[in-house]
Scaffold this active site. Structure first.
Site, short mmCIF file in Angstrom:
data_model
loop_
_atom_site.label_atom_id
_atom_site.label_comp_id
_atom_site.label_asym_id
_atom_site.label_seq_id
_atom_site.Cartn_x
_atom_site.Cartn_y
_atom_site.Cartn_z
N GLY A 28 0.81 -1.21 0.00
CA GLY A 28 0.00 0.00 0.00
C GLY A 28 0.84 1.26 0.00
O GLY A 28 2.04 1.24 0.25
N MET A 32 1.78 9.88 3.02
CA MET A 32 3.15 10.16 3.42
C MET A 32 4.13 9.02 3.18
O MET A 32 5.32 9.24 3.03
CB MET A 32 3.20 10.52 4.91
CG MET A 32 2.60 11.86 5.25
SD MET A 32 2.70 12.15 7.01
CE MET A 32 4.46 12.00 7.29
N VAL A 35 3.95 1.27 2.26
CA VAL A 35 3.90 0.18 3.24
C VAL A 35 4.25 -1.15 2.55
O VAL A 35 3.75 -1.44 1.47
CB VAL A 35 2.51 0.08 3.90
CG1 VAL A 35 2.50 -1.04 4.95
CG2 VAL A 35 2.13 1.41 4.55
N ASP A 144 -7.77 12.43 10.78
CA ASP A 144 -7.97 11.88 9.43
C ASP A 144 -8.71 10.54 9.50
O ASP A 144 -8.37 9.60 8.77
CB ASP A 144 -6.62 11.70 8.72
CG ASP A 144 -6.78 11.51 7.21
OD1 ASP A 144 -7.82 11.95 6.67
OD2 ASP A 144 -5.88 10.92 6.58
#
Length: 336
Positions: A28, A32, A35, A144
């Site tokens: 993913g 920022m 992963v 978020d």
């Protein structure tokens, strides 16, 4: 190893990060970081490793990435992602965390075309609210919250992730410039959208949970606009349709909880994720949650008030006064 570049990733796939983490695959990419699924050779287990992306390698982004790791490290809750290790490799900061094998809430909702049972939705959101309240109590505002940042593991347990935009109260270093709005617009509270950035607090997270709950109940977000300005206008001034207008099967009490969490006015919204969680739990126990107007108190806040001896005494005196007044009026009427 420049993790953010796909070709470099393929070329260095067999390389170990820090001599400990063997990269298996990319799983993913967020705002920022990127992963990866990795194998921890020291402890013989698979983890998720997040590394700062190439296009986010400025000083502020680096500080924010390091703060995310420090933020997660402070939190110990069954519904919040756990951090295990952090470090730097070839100049790129990284940290390792739980590898959640399930899918995020957005993906899960997209696949479930007929929606989920109301009780299942309430259970999931009560657990999310519990996790968010815990983080808020530690002085951390997520900022978020959205379906993409809530993973559902194979057992059905929700896990709150991605604290990259979190506001850490009393932090020594300020990373957000005055007037800067962070987060995903369709989940941001009206007061934040209107420019009151300094007022961001736990109720912003409460509002986001309310919007996620609305989406789970209806498979619809009422704030999607054709443009950024159109979306902001809907958040600030648009009329939000009752969830039951989109899905008539929604229980009234659960609809009431959802609408209260999404109140435009902070004074009318749940004061905390804890209050929201308590009403969701009350719904699951079969209790009726009434919503008459914007000033509706939560079930939990009412119960707390009636645990206060002064409140109980005042209520008792008022009740006695009303009974005496009605009795006197009736006696006067019959005397005539």
């Amino acid at each position: 190893m420049p993790y953010g570049q796909e070709d470099s990733y393929q070329q260095n796939k067999a390389q170990d990060v820090g001599g400990r983490y063997k990269i298996i695959q990319k799983i993913g990419r967020g705002g920022m970081g990127t992963v990866y699924r990795v194998y921890d050779k020291l402890l013989s287990r698979e983890l998720a490793l997040k590394v700062l992306s190439d296009d986010q390698f400025g000083k502020e982004e680096r500080l924010r990435f390091q703060r995310e790791a420090a933020t997660i490290a402070k939190l110990r809750h069954e519904h919040i992602i756990r951090l295990y290790d952090c470090g730097e490799y070839n100049g790129y900061p990284y940290f390792t965390m739980d590898l959640i094998e399930g899918e995020n809430l957005f993906e899960m909702c997209k696949k479930k075309k007929r929606g989920f049972p109301a009780k299942y939705i309430a259970e999931i959101m009560a657990q999310v609210a519990d996790a968010v309240h815990y983080a808020n109590e530690q002085g951390i505002i997520h900022r978020d919250l959205k379906p993409d940042n809530i993973m559902i593991d194979p057992t059905g347990k929700p896990v709150v992730m991605d604290f990259g935009l979190a506001k850490v109260q009393h932090a020594e270093t300020k990373l957000t410039c005055d007037g800067t709005m962070l987060g995903t617009l369709i989940y941001i509270a009206p007061e934040y959208v209107s420019g009151k950035v300094k007022d961001v607090d736990a109720q912003n997270d409460v509002y986001a949970i309310g919007v996620i709950l609305y989406e789970m109940l209806t498979r619809y977000n009422p704030f999607h606009g054709r443009t950024h300005t159109d979306t902001m206008d809907k958040i600030l001034f648009g009329k939000v349709p009752k969830p039951s207008k989109k899905n008539p099967r929604i229980p009234k009490s659960l609809e009431n909880i959802c609408l209260k969490a999404m109140e435009r006015s902070k004074k009318s919204r749940y004061a905390s994720a804890y209050d929201l969680k308590k009403d969701l739990e009350a719904f699951l126990r079969g209790k009726k949650i009434v919503y008459k107007n914007s000033s509706l108190p939560s079930l939990s806040s009412l119960s707390q008030q009636f645990q206060n001896p002064k409140v109980v005494m005042m209520a008792l005196i008022t009740t006695i006064f009303i009974i005496i007044t009605i009795t006197l009026v009736l006696l006067l009427v019959y005397a005539r």
